[in-house]
Design an enzyme around this catalytic site. Structure first.
Site: not given
Ligand SMILES: Cc1cc2nc3c(=O)[nH]c(=O)nc-3n(C[C@H](O)[C@H](O)[C@H](O)COP(=O)(O)OP(=O)(O)OC[C@H]3O[C@@H](n4cnc5c(N)ncnc54)[C@H](O)[C@@H]3O)c2cc1C
Length: 471
Positions: A40, A43-44, A124, A188, A190, A192, A276, A450
């Site tokens: 939605g 991509l990425g 979706a 927070g 954590g 991030i 979180g 080394h």
């Molecule tokens: C600031 C920040 C820093 C981070 N740094 C790290 C790091 O250094 N290392 C690490 O491992 N993780 C890191 N993370 C966490 C990491 O980004 C997530 O764990 C990871 O992106 C999860 O992947 P995912 O595919 O489950 O979901 P997401 O990456 O959240 O992707 C979900 C996708 O689904 C799409 N979507 C949702 N609902 C719908 C729908 N109904 N229809 C169509 N599309 C939809 C969204 O638009 C999105 O593009 C970080 C997160 C943040 C916010």
């Protein structure tokens, strides 16, 4: 076309184009499965567009800036002098970062195409477990699939007393600011919040951190988080632990109370709320799918099956750790199971990296966790101070170290933790050692180049065996 609903049928439907969903779709495509991916937004997903990658880009820029600021008149530096302080145009930095995310977004699109995955741009919405509709710019599309992979990811948690909007921002906005906030309050502590907080401190913001618990980075053991706390303090970050935010006052300052209930205020130009993330379970028809939940997450077994036949879920949607590489590993596995392979999600460990300064890596069991499981252990900890490469990188000052935890009975490695500059780059070797079931003698018998930081890992194993050379 408009007015007419296009109807698509596919073998595999993936919803969400983050590191979980796009990897699942590419792998499904590689395996010859007819696959559609719906995204939605961009991509990425969170990771490439507003998470892992952009945050590391900002951290890198901040690091460079801080190095230059230090060279401006500082006698203690490497003999490098600047005669004027560096300047930063954050809008330009953000454009550079956007260039990286655009490149990665294009790369994902190209990889999906190469794997013959059809992508549908739009949100979706499910009407039942195997059917969703998507409003695309060319009109409505209905997709039915034999297998559905849910990969909707997660969103930042909002505090009711500090809702997002105006100067109250989430990590997403923090990564796209057009100027460096003079006063930044981070709610927070954590990973991030601290990654971004330390980056903005390096860029010149006055940073204050407010954390409800009595320590920062509560997911890492204290020995690992202490060097980060010291370095934040040294950098001039103000920390209020055991304190909770109450809201904003009329001037936009953050009102908070300390552990004794005493109120205080912290002036702020931006308030970054990083308390979180939560799985994105609303707004796309999850309720119509009749899948079981596990608390706030979608419930899955060790093959990422939900309670509904042929509906799978991966990544941040299904639980901790909410990390990109876990999402990708699950996505790859599910595609392979659908293609008939025998797979289970039972990694020996999932590395967690915190890109603060210094960085932290943890995989497997800490000494305390191993002991809590009744495992008799030996540990070997080797300090950066005794590693030549760390000295050449000025990395020893932060008190970095690598620690190896092994079972006493057979020396099998059960956990590895490290803190120090650049330790993130050692995480691959740590994971490999754990996943391959290495024993201390395997590490001891492996020649490490080394001068590299990886020698600290080698020496950690030697130390656990009782014969470290350089300490
Ligand atoms: C600031 C920040 C820093 C981070 N740094 C790290 C790091 O250094 N290392 C690490 O491992 N993780 C890191 N993370 C966490 C990491 O980004 C997530 O764990 C990871 O992106 C999860 O992947 P995912 O595919 O489950 O979901 P997401 O990456 O959240 O992707 C979900 C996708 O689904 C799409 N979507 C949702 N609902 C719908 C729908 N109904 N229809 C169509 N599309 C939809 C969204 O638009 C999105 O593009 C970080 C997160 C943040 C916010």
């Amino acid at each position: 076309m408009s007015g007419m609903t296009e109807v698509l049928k596919t073998h595999v439907l993936v919803v969400g184009g983050g590191p979980g969903g796009y990897v699942a779709a590419i792998r499904a495509g590689q395996l010859g499965l007819d696959t559609i991916l719906v995204e939605g937004d961009t991509l990425g997903g969170t990771c490439l567009i507003r998470g892992c990658i952009p945050s590391k880009a900002l951290i890198h820029a901040a690091e460079k800036f801080a190095g230059m600021a230090k060279a401006n008149g500082d006698k203690g530096s490497l003999g490098i002098r600047l005669s004027a302080p560096p300047a930063i145009d954050l809008a330009e930095t953000v454009r550079w970062k956007d260039g990286i995310t655009a490149k990665l977004n294009g790369g994902v699109a190209a990889l999906l195409k190469k794997a013959k995955v059809k992508t549908v741009a739009g949100w979706a919405k499910f009407s039942d477990a195997k059917t969703c509709s998507v409003e695309t710019k060319d009109g409505p599309v209905t997709i039915t699939a034999e297998h559905v992979i849910l990969a909707q990811g997660s969103v930042p948690v909002e505090l009711p007393i500090l809702p997002f909007g105006g100067n109250v921002i989430s990590s997403t906005e923090a990564l796209s600011l057009d100027s460096v906030p003079k006063r930044l309050v981070v709610i927070g502590a954590g990973y991030i919040g601290l990654e971004l907080g330390s980056a903005f401190r390096k860029l010149g913001s006055d940073v204050t951190v407010i954390e409800a618990l009595d320590r920062i980075l509560p997911l890492y053991d204290e020995q690992l988080s202490t060097p980060v706390r010291h370095s934040l303090e040294k950098a001039g970050v103000t920390m209020h632990l055991q304190a909770s935010a109450l809201g904003l006052d009329a001037s936009g300052a953050v009102r908070a109370k300390d552990k004794d209930g005493k109120e205080f205020t912290v002036p702020a130009d931006k308030v970054l709320v990083t308390v979180g993330r939560k799985p994105r379970t609303e707004g796309w028809g999850l309720e119509a799918m009749a899948v079981d939940m596990d608390g706030r997450f979608v419930k899955v077994d060790d093959q990422c099956r939900t309670s509904m036949r042929n509906v799978w879920a991966i990544g941040d949607l299904v639980g901790e750790p909410m990390l990109a590489h876990k999402a990708s590993a699950q996505g790859e596995m599910v595609a392979e199971i659908i293609a008939g392979h025998r797979r289970h999600f039972t990694p020996a460990g999932i590395p967690a990296v915190c890109f603060t300064d210094p960085e932290i890596v943890s995989i497997g069991l800490s000494p305390a966790e191993a002991e809590a499981q009744g495992i008799e252990i030996v540990t070997g900890q080797f300090p950066y101070m005794a590693n030549g490469r760390a000295l050449t990188l000025e990395a020893e000052k932060e008190g970095g170290f690598v620690r190896v935890v092994a079972r006493k009975i057979d020396h099998r490695i059960v956990g590895i933790q490290a803190v120090g500059s650049h330790v993130s780059e050692l995480s691959g070797e740590f994971s490999l050692a754990l996943e391959m079931g290495a024993v201390l003698e395997d590490l001891a018998g492996t020649i490490h180049a080394h001068p590299t930081l990886s020698e600290a890992f080698h020496e950690g194993a030697l130390k656990a065996l009782g014969h470290a050379i350089h300490i």
